[in-house]
Design an enzyme around this catalytic site. Structure first.
Site, PDB file in Angstrom:
ATOM      1  N   HIS A  22       0.858  -1.198   0.000  1.00 20.89           N
ATOM      2  CA  HIS A  22       0.000   0.000   0.000  1.00 20.89           C
ATOM      3  C   HIS A  22       0.886   1.237   0.000  1.00 20.89           C
ATOM      4  CE1 HIS A  22      -3.703   2.213   1.945  1.00 20.89           C
ATOM      5  NE2 HIS A  22      -2.999   3.014   1.159  1.00 20.89           N
ATOM      6  N   HIS A  73       1.362   4.839  -2.605  1.00 22.26           N
ATOM      7  CA  HIS A  73       1.012   5.599  -3.811  1.00 22.26           C
ATOM      8  C   HIS A  73       2.302   6.206  -4.354  1.00 22.26           C
ATOM      9  CE1 HIS A  73      -3.315   5.526  -2.589  1.00 22.26           C
ATOM     10  NE2 HIS A  73      -2.762   5.395  -1.396  1.00 22.26           N
ATOM     11  N   HIS A  95      -9.453   1.145  -1.070  1.00 22.53           N
ATOM     12  CA  HIS A  95      -9.362   1.838   0.209  1.00 22.53           C
ATOM     13  C   HIS A  95     -10.757   1.809   0.844  1.00 22.53           C
ATOM     14  CE1 HIS A  95      -5.600   3.310  -1.332  1.00 22.53           C
ATOM     15  NE2 HIS A  95      -5.401   4.172  -0.355  1.00 22.53           N
ATOM     16  N   GLU A 135     -10.840   3.819   6.232  1.00 26.31           N
ATOM     17  CA  GLU A 135      -9.759   4.712   6.698  1.00 26.31           C
ATOM     18  C   GLU A 135     -10.457   5.839   7.464  1.00 26.31           C
ATOM     19  OE1 GLU A 135      -7.799   6.874   3.528  1.00 26.31           O
ATOM     20  OE2 GLU A 135      -6.109   7.476   4.785  1.00 26.31           O
ATOM     21  N   ASP A 142       1.986   4.110   2.676  1.00 25.65           N
ATOM     22  CA  ASP A 142       0.945   4.952   2.068  1.00 25.65           C
ATOM     23  C   ASP A 142       1.543   6.065   1.197  1.00 25.65           C
ATOM     24  OD1 ASP A 142      -1.668   5.593   1.441  1.00 25.65           O
ATOM     25  OD2 ASP A 142      -2.194   6.386   3.414  1.00 25.65           O
ATOM     26  N   ASP A 143       1.941   7.169   1.815  1.00 33.51           N
ATOM     27  CA  ASP A 143       2.538   8.304   1.089  1.00 33.51           C
ATOM     28  C   ASP A 143       3.785   8.744   1.852  1.00 33.51           C
ATOM     29  OD1 ASP A 143       0.298   8.915  -0.967  1.00 33.51           O
ATOM     30  OD2 ASP A 143      -0.752   8.736   0.943  1.00 33.51           O
TER      31      ASP A 143
END
Ligand code: ADE
Ligand code: ZN
Length: 334
Positions: A17, A19, A197, A200, A278-279
């Site tokens: 996961h 991006h 997703h 969240e 994630d990011d």
């Protein structure tokens, strides 16, 4: 780094996961802005980094989509992806299944072909030069209409050899999975695997919808499952993977403090949770930083760390034989 932190860094891991646009570090963002002659609303790398304070998911997404505007050429997408893969190598992340958001780029007039070719070339180079395997996931932006997702799916069909799965990301609240039931059905018919997703910021009901309507292989985030005990039982029973992102969750105020995070409680109950970044450029770290943050706040044991690493491979889209190899290798670390 203490001994346990080094152990976590050296542990073979998979990331499921992440991006790619969220791995755009401020330094590279400035470099690409200069290369492409784009004027930024920030004077320096430090000023940009200082703006990374978010009250919720939307605060973050506003800055994230703005940042992605510096990505223009195939080489830009290559450089972005390669920088991430070099970080993976340094943290012993040996298999990756990153997301990309084609609509963020095609809506600015960048060709799908430009985006996918840059990303794919870096992933291929990582296999030969870094020993990192990968599967790529294309996400639909859920704040955009169903028709736009259908158009994106159409654009992706000539590149199906480079894309394993489709996913669903962006603003969650008010955009339930059911809005994308038809486009996910068409993607599955075309041979794509699916993830989404859910849970969240959105409620447990969105997780049920992702399972029942989108027929996903994994839930991305999913931490709000605890609000529905029957759902937790179901996730355990079917061993549905949750790709949890601890530093993202605290940065976006899903949990106020890492000591309140539920990842290890879910792990102990038998939910198939994994750790992910994630990011990473926006949330304070890559895989090792996420493992370390959880370890320090929640007293992770060595056995729990090995189980999380094992889950990261068994929840992946690798073959059953490849998964078994990784599990065997990880068992030797006990
Ligand atoms: N796009 C990038 N990061 C995201 C996240 N954490 N949730 C939803 N969409 C995203
Ligand atoms: Zn995400």
């Amino acid at each position: 780094m203490n001994n346990f932190h080094s152990f976590l860094n050296n542990l073979p891991k998979a990331e499921l996961h992440m991006h790619l646009e969220g791995s755009l570090e401020p330094e590279l963002l400035f470099k690409l802005a200069q290369r492409n002659q784009i004027k930024l609303p920030f004077d320096s790398v430090e000023a940009l980094r200082a703006a990374y304070e978010f009250g919720n998911l939307q605060d973050f997404l506003d800055i994230y989509y703005q940042g992605a505007g510096v990505l223009q050429t195939e080489q830009d997408f290559y450089d972005l992806t390669w920088a991430y893969l070099e970080r993976c190598k340094a943290q012993n992340v040996l298999h990756v299944e990153p997301f990309f958001d084609p609509q963020t780029h095609t809506d600015r007039g960048i060709a799908f072909d430009t985006v996918i070719k840059g990303i794919d070339r870096a992933l291929q180079d990582a296999k030969t030069q870094l020993g990192i395997s990968s599967r790529l996931i294309m996400c639909f932006l859920r704040h955009l209409p169903e028709a736009a997702a259908f158009e994106t799916l159409e654009q992706s069909l000539p590149y199906q050899d480079k894309i394993t799965a489709v996913g669903l990301d962006s603003s969650e609240k008010g955009f339930p999975p059911e809005l994308f039931e038809r486009v996910f059905a068409k993607a599955r018919e075309a041979g794509f695997l699916t993830v989404a997703h859910a849970g969240e910021e959105g409620p447990a009901e969105y997780i049920w919808q992702a399972l029942d309507l989108l027929k996903v292989q994994r839930i991305d985030h999913g931490v709000r499952c605890v609000e529905d005990p029957a759902l937790v039982e179901h996730l355990i029973k079917i061993q549905m993977p949750l790709t949890v992102c601890p530093l993202s969750n605290t940065k976006l105020c899903v949990f106020k403090d890492m000591r309140e995070h539920n990842i290890l409680a879910l792990l102990e109950r038998g939910v198939k949770v994994t750790i992910n970044s994630d990011d990473p450029a926006y949330f304070g770290g890559y895989m090792t930083e996420n493992f370390v943050a959880v370890a320090d706040a929640l007293n992770m044991t060595k056995a729990q760390a090995i189980k999380l690493a094992e889950n990261s491979f068994t929840a992946s889209f690798l073959s059953e034989a490849e998964k078994a190899e990784w599990v065997k290798r990880l068992q030797l670390l006990h």
